[in-house]
Motif scaffolding. Sequence first.
Motif, short mmCIF file in Angstrom:
data_model
loop_
_atom_site.label_atom_id
_atom_site.label_comp_id
_atom_site.label_asym_id
_atom_site.label_seq_id
_atom_site.Cartn_x
_atom_site.Cartn_y
_atom_site.Cartn_z
N SER A 399 0.83 -1.21 0.00
CA SER A 399 0.00 0.00 0.00
C SER A 399 0.87 1.26 0.00
N GLY A 400 1.94 1.23 0.79
CA GLY A 400 2.85 2.37 0.82
C GLY A 400 3.51 2.62 -0.52
N THR A 401 3.86 1.54 -1.20
CA THR A 401 4.48 1.66 -2.52
C THR A 401 3.53 2.30 -3.53
N PHE A 402 2.26 1.88 -3.52
CA PHE A 402 1.28 2.49 -4.41
C PHE A 402 1.19 4.00 -4.16
N SER A 403 1.22 4.40 -2.90
CA SER A 403 1.09 5.82 -2.56
C SER A 403 2.28 6.64 -3.08
N ILE A 404 3.50 6.16 -2.83
CA ILE A 404 4.66 6.97 -3.21
C ILE A 404 4.88 6.95 -4.73
N VAL A 405 4.51 5.87 -5.41
CA VAL A 405 4.61 5.86 -6.87
C VAL A 405 3.61 6.85 -7.46
N HIS A 406 2.42 6.91 -6.88
CA HIS A 406 1.42 7.87 -7.34
C HIS A 406 1.94 9.29 -7.17
N GLN A 407 2.58 9.58 -6.05
CA GLN A 407 3.14 10.91 -5.82
C GLN A 407 4.23 11.24 -6.84
#
Length: 781
Positions: A399-407
């Motif tokens: 979930s954290g990876t999805f967030s930072i890639v989106h950013q």
Amino acid sequence: MATTAAEEDSHIRVDVPLSCDQLDGSTRSRLRRPYGSKDLISLKAASRNGSHGSHSKDSDWWVVLNLAFQSIGVVYGDLGTSPLYTYTSTFSNGIKHRDDVLGVLSLVLYTLTLLPLIKYVFVVLQATDNGEGGTFALYSLICRYAKVSLVPNQQVEDHKVSNYKLELPSKRLRLASVLKSGLENSRFAKIFLLLITMLGTSMVIGDSVLTPCISVLSAVGGVKEATSALTEDMIAGISIVILVFLFMIQRFGTSKVGYAFAPVLCIWFILIAGIGFYNILKNDITVLKAINPMYIVHYFIRNKRDAWISLGGVVLCTTGGEALFADVGHFSVRSIQLSMCSLVYPSLILAYTGQSAYLLHHPDAVSDAFFKAVPGPMFWPMFIVSIVAAVIASQAMISGTFSIVHQSLSLGCFPRVKVVHTSANHEGQVYIPEINYFLMFACVAVTFGFKTTVKIGNAYGIAVVFVMTLTSSLLVLIMIMIWKTNIFLVILYAVTIGSVELLYLSSVLYKFTYGGYLPLAFSAFLMTVMYVWNSVYRRKYFYELNHKISSLRLKEISTNSNTARIPGLAMFYSELVQGIPPIFEHYVSNVPALHSVIVFVSMKSLHINKVPPEERYFFRRVEPREVFAFQCVVRYGYNDVREEAFEETLITRLKEFIQEETLLQIQTVSVNGNMAEGGSELDMEIIERNSEIANANQTEVERLREIMAQELDQVETAWEEGGIVHLIGQSEVIASKEASIMKRILIDYAYNLLKRNLRQSETVFNIPHKHMLKVGMTYEL
């Protein structure tokens, strides 16, 4: 007063921002637009809150408790399952002295308290960007305060966006000013800041590959306590099946996964706390002496170099700290603080203390201390829960990876990928299919290749500590420049937390050849991809900036007798936020026809997480006026959702802009007329002159209203009769003839390889193919 920006571009006049803040009350009321579906939802929510004001605090706490419950199922799996493998990795060569157990327990207790609890929960979470966490959130905060972005697309109007403002202390420190000036004036500092941000992001993604592998392998490996029939290959195979299942359910969204996993992880924390308490009472209650930090000193005196090497295992008790920060956007700061302090931290303290009490009497059991410390009747229930908990541990980093890639995607630092928003209530919850499958294949490869947790543990430590150290580095900049923290507190943070992290980093780097190269290899690959994409992205922007169309050339095009005007509305897309992009001239040179309404659209990502919808569209009128062209900057935060009804929204806002522009001109005429009426009422000449001015003003007002009506009708007719055409540059990017070999490799091979295999801009912007026209262009960079 109308906003002007003549200094920004010589042939574009900024007549008025879209916001109605500068208009008087009567003007704003006349411009009030009908509510859309989202407005009605907000209105209903506001009505509910207003009608039940006495219960608002109870409602807020209910929301916090609900999010805290969900966060347990998403954020803490990695941190919560660390007791499965921490002692095994720390005592890889066995326990040599009884007090070594107390020394390591003391290290674990103080490391858990200092890093996950104090650093992340109470310090780092205060540095969120309007609720969003992660490495790029810290970078965005710094970019908003200091001009360190490498793309010069900052506008004065961006600072008027409500979320853009930073709440700064009134006290100004000279150190903050010096540091800010140094960053802004040094190109090396700007590039270095971007590179370490990319490195931190790459490390988090690498961590997301290792977390599922080590967590699931550790849990499944516990079955060896019950039967020896399962071989190492069979355990690896079972782990791979579980991992594939985990990644396949990601598309259902974080909230659904969180609700499904939270009860299980709550049971997990209660079980490890209960079993830990049981072992303390049954085996050796004197283990509580480890609260004395002198046991750490004695441990290092006794074991010297081996104690330093063992720190690479101790630091695994902090795994999940960066996931906690990256996942805060899925929940809230208060909910994470509540769940950490009330359940997670106390459970972990009891779990590690209980394992230590067991090892004091059974030092030979250290290779699988977690499961051997479980009472016999509880083994199978604990084994089943541990496997599910290991799956949940993986969820935190995914979930954290999805967030930072989106950013990073929104800020031009990652290739185009599809972002799916999985929750209508929490926009920070996203799913990225390409990243999900990349992580899945990488996890399967690592699990199949290593099969045991020994080398994975060595690799895991490097990823964890590297990200922690980079986060602390960016946080120190924020403390000095933005928070204006007292310099003694900054030094205290650097000396305590910073020195501890550097000590752990030195230990894990020692294990580079024993598997530690794995996260560095992942990070090198991902960082190369990010740098290539961002580098060409910046070069393209500068190319468009240097080749924008001049005011003289625009006038020549508009007055050319060979250029026909056809009904319809044309939208030209580019990255350029100021000036007319070169795609326009390239189009006219091949198709000598202009639509009746022209809008130059620029999708711009600001260094904030969200832009309020009412502040998203910023219009300018392009001169000369007879071209009837406008420039529209559509501003998004890095977590904003692109509107599905983009065309309708843009047309509505364009009409509002035309109305506001005209009404401001009418107000200006009225103000001038009122100033002229300031003479003596007894002076007949003045009365006659005022009468003439009033008549002239009335005529001017009527003329302005007539022009406004004509322009609104022209927009409506163009939309309904001619339709909308989206013109997108189909750019071919090549290196110039004078380019160096490295630049040719970067542009001609690396970038074009990524571009051919990833999504095109029309897919990202959800532009319908039947209304799209691609304009071929060649960029020589």
